[in-house]
Scaffold this active site. Structure first.
Site, mmCIF file in Angstrom:
data_model
loop_
_atom_site.group_PDB
_atom_site.id
_atom_site.type_symbol
_atom_site.label_atom_id
_atom_site.label_comp_id
_atom_site.label_asym_id
_atom_site.label_seq_id
_atom_site.Cartn_x
_atom_site.Cartn_y
_atom_site.Cartn_z
ATOM 1 N N TYR A 142 -11.040 11.905 -16.186
ATOM 2 C CA TYR A 142 -9.871 11.744 -16.794
ATOM 3 C C TYR A 142 -9.573 10.547 -17.360
ATOM 4 O O TYR A 142 -8.884 10.606 -18.688
ATOM 5 C CB TYR A 142 -8.916 12.078 -15.619
ATOM 6 C CG TYR A 142 -7.508 11.842 -16.036
ATOM 7 C CD1 TYR A 142 -6.721 12.632 -16.940
ATOM 8 C CD2 TYR A 142 -6.528 10.635 -15.632
ATOM 9 C CE1 TYR A 142 -5.632 12.660 -17.232
ATOM 10 C CE2 TYR A 142 -5.305 10.739 -16.174
ATOM 11 C CZ TYR A 142 -4.637 11.532 -16.844
ATOM 12 O OH TYR A 142 -3.534 11.639 -17.388
ATOM 13 N N ARG A 149 -8.356 10.808 -26.208
ATOM 14 C CA ARG A 149 -6.723 11.149 -26.763
ATOM 15 C C ARG A 149 -5.987 9.880 -27.166
ATOM 16 O O ARG A 149 -5.462 10.160 -28.332
ATOM 17 C CB ARG A 149 -6.069 11.791 -25.501
ATOM 18 C CG ARG A 149 -4.600 12.220 -25.770
ATOM 19 C CD ARG A 149 -4.046 12.786 -24.744
ATOM 20 N NE ARG A 149 -3.976 11.937 -23.412
ATOM 21 C CZ ARG A 149 -3.366 12.328 -22.364
ATOM 22 N NH1 ARG A 149 -2.538 13.611 -22.394
ATOM 23 N NH2 ARG A 149 -3.042 11.619 -21.192
ATOM 24 N N TYR A 202 0.797 1.848 -18.899
ATOM 25 C CA TYR A 202 0.404 1.597 -17.647
ATOM 26 C C TYR A 202 -0.648 0.479 -17.778
ATOM 27 O O TYR A 202 -1.224 0.334 -18.606
ATOM 28 C CB TYR A 202 -0.530 2.832 -17.133
ATOM 29 C CG TYR A 202 0.409 3.886 -16.186
ATOM 30 C CD1 TYR A 202 1.482 4.052 -15.957
ATOM 31 C CD2 TYR A 202 -0.501 5.122 -15.907
ATOM 32 C CE1 TYR A 202 2.284 4.778 -15.432
ATOM 33 C CE2 TYR A 202 0.276 6.018 -15.241
ATOM 34 C CZ TYR A 202 1.681 5.989 -14.970
ATOM 35 O OH TYR A 202 2.260 7.004 -14.235
ATOM 36 N N ARG A 215 7.360 11.143 -20.348
ATOM 37 C CA ARG A 215 7.700 12.035 -19.076
ATOM 38 C C ARG A 215 8.653 13.473 -19.398
ATOM 39 O O ARG A 215 8.271 14.297 -18.579
ATOM 40 C CB ARG A 215 8.717 11.216 -18.405
ATOM 41 C CG ARG A 215 8.256 9.639 -17.967
ATOM 42 C CD ARG A 215 6.970 9.991 -16.878
ATOM 43 N NE ARG A 215 6.373 8.752 -16.687
ATOM 44 C CZ ARG A 215 5.387 8.561 -15.742
ATOM 45 N NH1 ARG A 215 4.770 9.383 -15.459
ATOM 46 N NH2 ARG A 215 4.931 7.303 -15.499
ATOM 47 N N GLU A 329 1.425 18.286 -8.180
ATOM 48 C CA GLU A 329 1.974 17.786 -9.447
ATOM 49 C C GLU A 329 2.899 18.930 -9.952
ATOM 50 O O GLU A 329 2.558 20.126 -9.737
ATOM 51 C CB GLU A 329 1.266 17.439 -10.386
ATOM 52 C CG GLU A 329 1.556 17.051 -11.633
ATOM 53 C CD GLU A 329 0.637 16.605 -12.736
ATOM 54 O OE1 GLU A 329 -0.194 15.655 -12.268
ATOM 55 O OE2 GLU A 329 0.491 16.873 -13.882
#
Length: 339
Positions: A142, A149, A202, A215, A329
Site C-alpha cells: 500500500y 500515486r 499524514y 475525505r 472500512e
C-alpha cells in the site's frame, strides 16, 4: 448548465435488470471472483475485480447518465464519456514493486482527462492485491502504491485541489486495479473531517508519501445550487486524528467509522469548510462495507442495518484494509436531491 445526471446502481448476481429506461451505460465494474483486464464490452468500459467470496456479495456496479457515450482506449486504459462525464478504468499487473507503474498509470489518466477536457475528477477507487504485504524491496505494497500515486499528483499544478474522494482497499488477487469518474463542467468541492488529519498531511510513520485523497467530494452541476450536489464519501475507517482506534474490536471500529461519516457530511462540518447544506447517514444510498475477517460480517451487517434505511443499498466485501490494524472500512454516496 447541464441537466445530465450521473447515477450508480448495483446489479446483483443472477439479476437480469439493466439500467432504467432512457439511461445510458457509462461504465461497469464487476465485483466477482476474478480480476480481468479492463476492456470495452457492449460499447462500455468494464473492469473485473476479484473482490467476492462465499457469504459476501457478488454484484456489478453500473454507472449511467442521460446521454449516449463514446468509448475508447488510451495507454492501457479504457474509458467512455458523454460530453459531461468520464468513466475510466485501468490495471497495473502484479509486480515486485508498484511505485513506477502506478505513477505511469495515473499520469496516463491525467493525460486522458486533459485531452478530452474533463478536468474535474470527483471520485477514484483503487483495489490493491496483497495490500498489507511487503513488496520485493521490503516496503508495504500500500505504501509503495501511495508513493507512485503521490508522485503523479505532485506533477499537477494544484495537487491538493485535484485530489478527490478515493478508496484504497485490498483485492483478493494481485496487482492494482482502479477506476475513476470526472466531470467537464461540474464544480468539485473537497471535504475534510475536523476530527481527522487530512490524509495528504499524514506524518512520515505511514510511509514515504502520504495517501492522496480527500475525505469526501461534492459534485455540483454547472450553474447548480451547491447544496444540491451529490456527496461522494471516501473509504472511512476507525481513525481519529491520524491514529487507528479500537484495535481488535470490530463493534467499536464500526461505530467510529459510521460516526466519522456522519460527522463528515453534517452541516456543522461542511460549514467549517465554508460549504452550505448538510446530510445524515440515512441520506446515503450506495454503500460498500469492506470487512477484513469473515467472522466479523454479522457484526458489520448489524451495525449498518442500525443506521441505514431500507432504501440504502449496502454491499459487503471480504478484503484486507489499508492498515493491518483496521478491521472495517465503509464508503458511500449521498445522491443529489431531486425536487
Amino acid at each position: 448548465m447541464t441537466n445530465n445526471q450521473i447515477d450508480c446502481m448495483f446489479q446483483y448476481e443472477n439479476e437480469q435488470a439493466g439500467p432504467p429506461g432512457g439511461r445510458h451505460v457509462l461504465g461497469r465494474v464487476v465485483f466477482g471472483e476474478a480480476s480481468t483486464a479492463p476492456a470495452v464490452r457492449d460499447g462500455a468500459p468494464e473492469l473485473g475485480l476479484h473482490m467476492a467470496s462465499p457469504g459476501f456479495d457478488h454484484f456489478t456496479e453500473i454507472w449511467t447518465t442521460d446521454a449516449p457515450a463514446q468509448s475508447g482506449e488510451h495507454r492501457g486504459l479504457v474509458y467512455a464519456h458523454d460530453g459531461e462525464y468520464l468513466f475510466c478504468a485501468g490495471r497495473v499487473p502484479e509486480s515486485g514493486t508498484y511505485r513506477e507503474q502506478t505513477r505511469e498509470a495515473y499520469e496516463a489518466a491525467f493525460e486522458l482527462m486533459d485531452r478530452l477536457d474533463y478536468r474535474h475528477v470527483f471520485r477514484m477507487w483503487n483495489f490493491i492485491g496483497g495490500i498489507n504485504e511487503d513488496n520485493a524491496e521490503g516496503l508495504e505494497i500500500y505504501r509503495d502504491f501511495c508513493f507512485g500515486r503521490a508522485e503523479a499528483f505532485e506533477a499537477k499544478p494544484d495537487r491538493v485541489h485535484c485530489m478527490p474522494a478515493a478508496t484504497g482497499i485490498g483485492s483478493r488477487s494481485g496487482g492494482v486495479s482502479f477506476f475513476f469518474l470526472a466531470s467537464r463542467t461540474g464544480a468539485t468541492q473537497n471535504i475534510e473531517n475536523r476530527r481527522q488529519v487530512p490524509a495528504f498531511e499524514y506524518p512520515p510513520q505511514y510511509g514515504p508519501k502520504s495517501p492522496s485523497f480527500a475525505r469526501a467530494t461534492r459534485l455540483v452541476t454547472a450553474g447548480g445550487d451547491e447544496t444540491r450536489g451529490a456527496v461522494y464519501v471516501s473509504g472511512t475507517a476507525s481513525i481519529t486524528g491520524h491514529e487507528t482506534l479500537h484495535a481488535g474490536d470490530i463493534v467499536a471500529q464500526c461505530e467510529l467509522s459510521l460516526e466519522n461519516i456522519a460527522h463528515l457530511v453534517s452541516s456543522g462540518n461542511l460549514a467549517n469548510g465554508g460549504l452550505e447544506g448538510g446530510h445524515d447517514l440515512k441520506d446515503l444510498r450506495w454503500v460498500k462495507a469492506y470487512v477484513r475477517h469473515e467472522e466479523h460480517l454479522p457484526a458489520v451487517r448489524e451495525a449498518c442495518a442500525g443506521v441505514f434505511p431500507p432504501q440504502t443499498h449496502v454491499v459487503f466485501l471480504n478484503v484486507d484494509i489499508c492498515r493491518d490494524d483496521l478491521l472495517v472500512e465503509i464508503e458511500g454516496i449521498v445522491p443529489a436531491p431531486v425536487y
